[in-house]
Enzyme design. Structure first.
Site, PDB file in Angstrom:
ATOM      1  N   ARG A  44       0.843  -1.189   0.000  1.00 16.55           N
ATOM      2  CA  ARG A  44       0.000   0.000   0.000  1.00 16.55           C
ATOM      3  C   ARG A  44       0.874   1.234   0.000  1.00 16.55           C
ATOM      4  O   ARG A  44       2.082   1.151   0.122  1.00 16.55           O
ATOM      5  CB  ARG A  44      -0.930  -0.015   1.208  1.00 16.55           C
ATOM      6  CG  ARG A  44      -0.244  -0.537   2.497  1.00 16.55           C
ATOM      7  CD  ARG A  44      -0.226   0.334   3.723  1.00 16.55           C
ATOM      8  NE  ARG A  44      -0.157   1.729   3.547  1.00 16.55           N
ATOM      9  CZ  ARG A  44       0.946   2.476   3.678  1.00 16.55           C
ATOM     10  NH1 ARG A  44       2.107   1.902   3.894  1.00 16.55           N
ATOM     11  NH2 ARG A  44       0.906   3.771   3.587  1.00 16.55           N
ATOM     12  N   GLY A  45       0.212   2.372  -0.258  1.00 17.54           N
ATOM     13  CA  GLY A  45       0.977   3.613  -0.414  1.00 17.54           C
ATOM     14  C   GLY A  45       1.098   3.914  -1.893  1.00 17.54           C
ATOM     15  O   GLY A  45       1.452   3.033  -2.674  1.00 17.54           O
ATOM     16  N   ALA A  46       0.792   5.135  -2.281  1.00 18.79           N
ATOM     17  CA  ALA A  46       0.676   5.459  -3.706  1.00 18.79           C
ATOM     18  C   ALA A  46       1.890   5.009  -4.531  1.00 18.79           C
ATOM     19  O   ALA A  46       1.742   4.224  -5.473  1.00 18.79           O
ATOM     20  CB  ALA A  46       0.419   6.953  -3.864  1.00 18.79           C
ATOM     21  N   ARG A  87      -7.401  -0.137  -7.128  1.00 19.85           N
ATOM     22  CA  ARG A  87      -7.660   0.986  -6.215  1.00 19.85           C
ATOM     23  C   ARG A  87      -7.687   2.262  -7.050  1.00 19.85           C
ATOM     24  O   ARG A  87      -6.774   2.504  -7.821  1.00 19.85           O
ATOM     25  CB  ARG A  87      -6.583   1.084  -5.128  1.00 19.85           C
ATOM     26  CG  ARG A  87      -6.541  -0.103  -4.186  1.00 19.85           C
ATOM     27  CD  ARG A  87      -5.601   0.138  -3.017  1.00 19.85           C
ATOM     28  NE  ARG A  87      -6.200   1.053  -2.015  1.00 19.85           N
ATOM     29  CZ  ARG A  87      -5.501   1.603  -1.024  1.00 19.85           C
ATOM     30  NH1 ARG A  87      -4.194   1.398  -0.919  1.00 19.85           N
ATOM     31  NH2 ARG A  87      -6.101   2.385  -0.138  1.00 19.85           N
ATOM     32  N   GLN A 194      -2.525   2.649   9.869  1.00 16.13           N
ATOM     33  CA  GLN A 194      -1.207   2.691   9.246  1.00 16.13           C
ATOM     34  C   GLN A 194      -0.212   3.498  10.099  1.00 16.13           C
ATOM     35  O   GLN A 194       0.977   3.216  10.129  1.00 16.13           O
ATOM     36  CB  GLN A 194      -1.276   3.314   7.841  1.00 16.13           C
ATOM     37  CG  GLN A 194      -1.977   2.482   6.789  1.00 16.13           C
ATOM     38  CD  GLN A 194      -3.461   2.761   6.664  1.00 16.13           C
ATOM     39  OE1 GLN A 194      -4.131   3.070   7.659  1.00 16.13           O
ATOM     40  NE2 GLN A 194      -4.010   2.661   5.457  1.00 16.13           N
ATOM     41  N   ASP A 235      -1.928  10.886  -2.359  1.00 15.72           N
ATOM     42  CA  ASP A 235      -2.262   9.816  -3.303  1.00 15.72           C
ATOM     43  C   ASP A 235      -2.581  10.356  -4.678  1.00 15.72           C
ATOM     44  O   ASP A 235      -2.450   9.643  -5.675  1.00 15.72           O
ATOM     45  CB  ASP A 235      -3.434   8.996  -2.752  1.00 15.72           C
ATOM     46  CG  ASP A 235      -2.995   8.194  -1.543  1.00 15.72           C
ATOM     47  OD1 ASP A 235      -2.932   8.753  -0.446  1.00 15.72           O
ATOM     48  OD2 ASP A 235      -2.652   7.004  -1.725  1.00 15.72           O
ATOM     49  N   ASN A 245      -5.529  12.500   0.076  1.00 14.09           N
ATOM     50  CA  ASN A 245      -4.671  11.711   0.953  1.00 14.09           C
ATOM     51  C   ASN A 245      -5.559  10.971   1.946  1.00 14.09           C
ATOM     52  O   ASN A 245      -6.781  11.132   1.975  1.00 14.09           O
ATOM     53  CB  ASN A 245      -3.657  12.617   1.665  1.00 14.09           C
ATOM     54  CG  ASN A 245      -2.515  11.817   2.295  1.00 14.09           C
ATOM     55  OD1 ASN A 245      -1.870  11.022   1.641  1.00 14.09           O
ATOM     56  ND2 ASN A 245      -2.310  12.014   3.584  1.00 14.09           N
ATOM     57  N   LYS A 246      -4.902  10.156   2.789  1.00  7.65           N
ATOM     58  CA  LYS A 246      -5.654   9.337   3.739  1.00  7.65           C
ATOM     59  C   LYS A 246      -6.719  10.141   4.486  1.00  7.65           C
ATOM     60  O   LYS A 246      -6.469  11.271   4.907  1.00  7.65           O
ATOM     61  CB  LYS A 246      -4.668   8.726   4.742  1.00  7.65           C
ATOM     62  CG  LYS A 246      -5.261   7.793   5.742  1.00  7.65           C
ATOM     63  CD  LYS A 246      -6.080   6.664   5.121  1.00  7.65           C
ATOM     64  CE  LYS A 246      -5.343   5.936   4.074  1.00  7.65           C
ATOM     65  NZ  LYS A 246      -6.191   5.036   3.271  1.00  7.65           N
TER      66      LYS A 246
HETATM   67  C1  LIG Z   1       3.650   7.906   0.034  1.00  4.95           C
HETATM   68  S1  LIG Z   1       1.991   7.869  -0.367  1.00  4.95           S
HETATM   69  C2  LIG Z   1       1.302   7.205   1.060  1.00  4.95           C
HETATM   70  C3  LIG Z   1      -0.163   7.451   1.130  1.00  4.95           C
HETATM   71  O1  LIG Z   1      -0.898   6.256   0.810  1.00  4.95           O
HETATM   72  C4  LIG Z   1      -1.684   5.938   1.955  1.00  4.95           C
HETATM   73  O2  LIG Z   1      -2.886   5.329   1.654  1.00  4.95           O
HETATM   74  P1  LIG Z   1      -3.035   3.715   1.794  1.00  4.95           P
HETATM   75  O3  LIG Z   1      -2.337   3.304   3.059  1.00  4.95           O
HETATM   76  O4  LIG Z   1      -4.537   3.516   1.822  1.00  4.95           O
HETATM   77  O5  LIG Z   1      -2.394   3.146   0.546  1.00  4.95           O
HETATM   78  C5  LIG Z   1      -1.904   7.265   2.623  1.00  4.95           C
HETATM   79  O6  LIG Z   1      -2.854   8.044   1.947  1.00  4.95           O
HETATM   80  C6  LIG Z   1      -0.529   7.844   2.520  1.00  4.95           C
HETATM   81  O7  LIG Z   1      -0.416   9.213   2.718  1.00  4.95           O
END
Ligand SMILES: CSC[C@H]1O[C@H](OP(=O)(O)O)[C@H](O)[C@@H]1O
Length: 355
Positions: A44-46, A87, A194, A235, A245-246
């Site tokens: 996960r993470g963009a 996603r 997270q 994101d 973002n989250k």
């Molecule tokens: C470095 S981008 C990380 C970004 O992605 C996370 O979302 P997820 O854990 O649902 O993939 C979150 O928005 C972070 O800021």
């Protein structure tokens, strides 16, 4: 600890749903396994899901046994469609897939094996460029961090969310490495935690002082004068600087404004989507109710209760002090500063866009 690695035709992913208690890996030998890993946030993470999708596209092509360029291109587009549907919010996912498809389209090569090798190399390049870019984000960002700063961050925008080093955590790491003696408050980030599970784990590994707070403590932390700045990841960033973002990020930006604190967004340019004029067009992923009604499999809400579970929110550009990218720091007006930074980076020609 690598978020992912390519091992002789297998994508090895660190299963982030098991952290911090267990360090376990998933061995992906087909693109469906990668797609499931992205959907379930095992990766996960963009930027990380962009890199994983790129390797997933390679796995799909490797398994196709394509006997011609045309067969390989058709298979690549099919697999890219599957991965692009996992996603919707992080633009890095489709950006990475588009980049591989564009490389295929632009190549004069006819031999399927050579074309597959080209895709593997492009996936490696995406991974390497992200890691190098995060180090630059760190350097640009740490110049904005005063000595002794107490930094609030949200979710995980660290090494685990990228090819390494991190974006928001890249700024924090670089400030720490520059001897600025920073300390961090990490918001736990309901519902998937997270921040509690991943950000604290990363910062403890690097001996960076970190304090875990629940999301609803952020306002009082600022009111008590215990925060000097906020830095988060992203994101998707629209052309006017609106930031997806989250979930919970928008609230922190409003609070930072109220308390006169800088609110920084750290992201590579692969997160900027100039095709969207503003954040109102950013697709926001809505996830399963169980993520909210259960905690580690234990119900924390009555069965049958209605749930709303958007995984992201959109922070308007007017609340963003600066956007720290791998090509420099963008300041308002973002409609001018972002395209200027993006134009400094060559784009693959004739890219095929999903969006
Ligand atoms: C470095 S981008 C990380 C970004 O992605 C996370 O979302 P997820 O854990 O649902 O993939 C979150 O928005 C972070 O800021």
């Amino acid at each position: 600890m690598d978020t992912m690695r390519w091992e002789n035709g297998t994508l090895v992913l660190l299963d982030q749903t098991k952290l911090p208690g267990r360090v376990e890996y998933i061995y992906c030998r087909d693109h469906e396994t990668v797609a499931e890993a992205i959907r379930s946030l095992r990766v996960r993470g963009a930027p990380a899901i962009g890199a994983a999708a790129a390797y997933g596209l390679v796995l799909g092509v490797l398994a196709s046994g394509a006997k011609s360029r045309e067969q390989l291109l058709a298979r690549a587009r099919e697999v890219a469609d599957v991965l692009a549907s996992t996603r919707p919010t992080a633009v890095n996912l489709t950006w990475a897939l588009n980049r591989l498809l564009a490389r295929l389209e632009a190549s004069p090569v006819a031999d399927p094996e050579e074309l597959t090798e080209l895709l593997i190399n492009e996936a490696h390049t995406i991974y390497r460029e992200d890691l190098e870019g995060n180090k630059r984000i760190g350097q640009f960002g740490q110049e904005l961090v005063p000595r002794g700063a107490r930094i609030l961050t949200h979710c995980n925008a660290g090494a685990l969310a990228t090819a390494g080093y991190g974006t928001a955590l890249g700024v924090i790491r670089a400030a720490h490495e520059a001897g600025k003696q920073v300390s961090v408050y990490a918001g736990e980030t309901r519902p998937l935690l997270q921040g509690a599970r991943l950000t604290t784990w990363e910062l403890l590994q690097d001996n960076i002082p970190v304090t875990l707070i629940t999301d609803n403590m952020a306002a009082y932390l600022m009111a008590r004068g215990m925060v000097d700045l906020v830095v988060v990841g992203a994101d998707r960033i629209a052309a006017n600087g609106d930031v997806a973002n989250k979930i919970g990020t928008y609230g922190l930006a409003v609070l930072a404004k109220e308390h006169g604190l800088p609110f920084y967004v750290a992201a590579p340019l692969s997160t900027v989507d100039l095709s969207l004029a503003s954040g109102k067009d950013i697709p926001i992923e809505e996830r399963e109710p169980e993520e909210v009604t259960h905690l580690a499999g234990v119900p924390v809400a009555p069965a049958g209760v209605k749930v709303w579970n958007p995984a992201f929110d959109v922070t308007p550009a007017r609340l963003v002090t600066a956007i720290i990218t791998d090509r420099g720091v963008a300041r308002p007006p973002y409609a001018e500063s972002l395209p200027r930074l993006c134009s400094s980076v060559a784009k693959p020609e004739n890219s095929i866009y999903f969006i």
